[in-house]
Design an enzyme around this catalytic site. Structure first.
Site, PDB file in Angstrom:
ATOM      1  CG  ASP A 103      -3.980  -1.112 -20.025  1.00 34.16           C
ATOM      2  OD1 ASP A 103      -3.106  -0.621 -20.738  1.00 34.16           O
ATOM      3  OD2 ASP A 103      -4.401  -0.543 -18.996  1.00 34.16           O
ATOM      4  CE  LYS A 131      -5.189   1.361 -22.671  1.00 30.88           C
ATOM      5  NZ  LYS A 131      -5.705   2.526 -21.913  1.00 30.88           N
ATOM      6  CB  VAL A 153     -10.268   4.620 -25.063  1.00 24.10           C
ATOM      7  CG1 VAL A 153      -9.066   5.185 -25.804  1.00 24.10           C
ATOM      8  CG2 VAL A 153     -10.072   3.147 -24.743  1.00 24.10           C
ATOM      9  NE  ARG A 165     -20.516  -0.023 -18.311  1.00 23.39           N
ATOM     10  CZ  ARG A 165     -19.361  -0.630 -18.032  1.00 23.39           C
ATOM     11  NH1 ARG A 165     -18.572  -1.029 -19.011  1.00 23.39           N
ATOM     12  NH2 ARG A 165     -18.978  -0.826 -16.798  1.00 23.39           N
TER      13      ARG A 165
HETATM   14  P1  5GP Z   1      -5.316  -5.226 -18.054  1.00 22.44           P
HETATM   15  O1  5GP Z   1      -5.496  -6.293 -17.037  1.00 22.44           O
HETATM   16  O2  5GP Z   1      -4.912  -5.721 -19.410  1.00 22.44           O
HETATM   17  O3  5GP Z   1      -4.402  -4.133 -17.565  1.00 22.44           O
HETATM   18  O4  5GP Z   1      -6.678  -4.467 -18.141  1.00 22.44           O
HETATM   19  C1  5GP Z   1      -7.696  -4.799 -18.982  1.00 22.44           C
HETATM   20  C2  5GP Z   1      -8.945  -4.100 -18.518  1.00 22.44           C
HETATM   21  O5  5GP Z   1      -8.657  -2.788 -17.998  1.00 22.44           O
HETATM   22  C3  5GP Z   1      -9.853  -3.872 -19.685  1.00 22.44           C
HETATM   23  O6  5GP Z   1     -10.679  -4.995 -19.888  1.00 22.44           O
HETATM   24  C4  5GP Z   1     -10.597  -2.634 -19.252  1.00 22.44           C
HETATM   25  O7  5GP Z   1     -11.685  -3.010 -18.460  1.00 22.44           O
HETATM   26  C5  5GP Z   1      -9.612  -1.868 -18.411  1.00 22.44           C
HETATM   27  N1  5GP Z   1      -8.957  -0.830 -19.218  1.00 22.44           N
HETATM   28  C6  5GP Z   1      -7.738  -0.841 -19.758  1.00 22.44           C
HETATM   29  N2  5GP Z   1      -7.497   0.270 -20.471  1.00 22.44           N
HETATM   30  C7  5GP Z   1      -8.622   1.009 -20.377  1.00 22.44           C
HETATM   31  C8  5GP Z   1      -9.025   2.267 -20.941  1.00 22.44           C
HETATM   32  O8  5GP Z   1      -8.309   2.957 -21.675  1.00 22.44           O
HETATM   33  N3  5GP Z   1     -10.284   2.701 -20.627  1.00 22.44           N
HETATM   34  C9  5GP Z   1     -11.111   1.989 -19.831  1.00 22.44           C
HETATM   35  N4  5GP Z   1     -12.298   2.510 -19.574  1.00 22.44           N
HETATM   36  N5  5GP Z   1     -10.776   0.801 -19.302  1.00 22.44           N
HETATM   37  C10 5GP Z   1      -9.548   0.310 -19.588  1.00 22.44           C
END
Ligand code: 5GP
Length: 184
Positions: A103, A131, A153, A165
């Site tokens: 993300d 994303k 999501v 889940r």
């Molecule tokens: P980042 O550090 O890249 O922002 O976040 C990654 C983590 O955020 C992912 O492994 C996941 O656990 C959580 N995350 C990011 N987007 C989503 C989403 O759309 N839905 C959910 N449930 N978790 C997300």
């Protein structure tokens, strides 16, 4: 009912299965003859991990890490805490991180830095979802299932407040399902 909060199915079971099979083929080809350790990131990657490992047709070892998120989606401190570390040593081995979603990229950036300090022979990442709209750090998965728009999501291992889940598909959660709780 969990399904009441589902806005739209983004990826069906068969779409996911077909892509996971392709990823397994690529990984099997690229790591042929190498000492490969698949590192699953708990808990969100659980379904992806278990399906992918069965599509990787070369011998592998598996291990897991659990990390805490750094707070709500809007916070960007990048502070990640290890809740469960690897059981295995990875020095000199080929490591492939298996992640659910990239993300902002902060979690992956932390994980990669942390695992690189253990001197693996190589370190790459396979992510089910990306994303790109929300990226804060220039980081990418080496193998990617699907690039998706910026929606929250759930399903196929991915939760909201530990729910959803076990859904076999990836779906967009109705924003009303979490906005109502944020206000409380
Ligand atoms: P980042 O550090 O890249 O922002 O976040 C990654 C983590 O955020 C992912 O492994 C996941 O656990 C959580 N995350 C990011 N987007 C989503 C989403 O759309 N839905 C959910 N449930 N978790 C997300």
């Amino acid at each position: 009912m969990e399904m009441d909060s589902i806005q739209e199915i983004l990826l069906t079971e068969s779409q996911i299965a077909a892509r996971v099979q392709q990823l397994g083929k690529e990984i099997s080809r690229d790591y042929q003859g190498k000492d490969l350790v698949l590192v699953g990131i708990l808990k969100g990657a659980i379904c992806f991990f278990s399906d992918l490992m069965r599509q990787v047709k070369i011998p592998v070892n598996i291990d897991f890490m659990a990390v805490s998120s750094y707070g709500s989606a809007s916070q960007t401190s990048g502070v990640v805490k290890i809740l469960k570390d690897l059981d295995m040593a990875i020095e000199g081995r080929h490591v492939l991180i298996v992640e659910d979603i990239v993300d902002t990229g902060l979690t992956l950036n932390y994980l990669k830095t942390n695992l690189l300090s253990r001197n693996p022979a190589s370190l790459k990442v396979v992510a089910l979802l990306d994303k790109p709209d929300r990226r804060l750090i220039d980081i990418h998965a080496d193998y990617l299932g699907f690039s998706i728009p910026d929606h929250f999501v759930v399903g196929y291992g991915i939760d909201y407040a530990e729910q959803y889940r076990s859904l076999p598909f990836v779906a967009i959660l109705d924003p009303a399902a979490y906005q109502s709780e944020v206000k409380e």
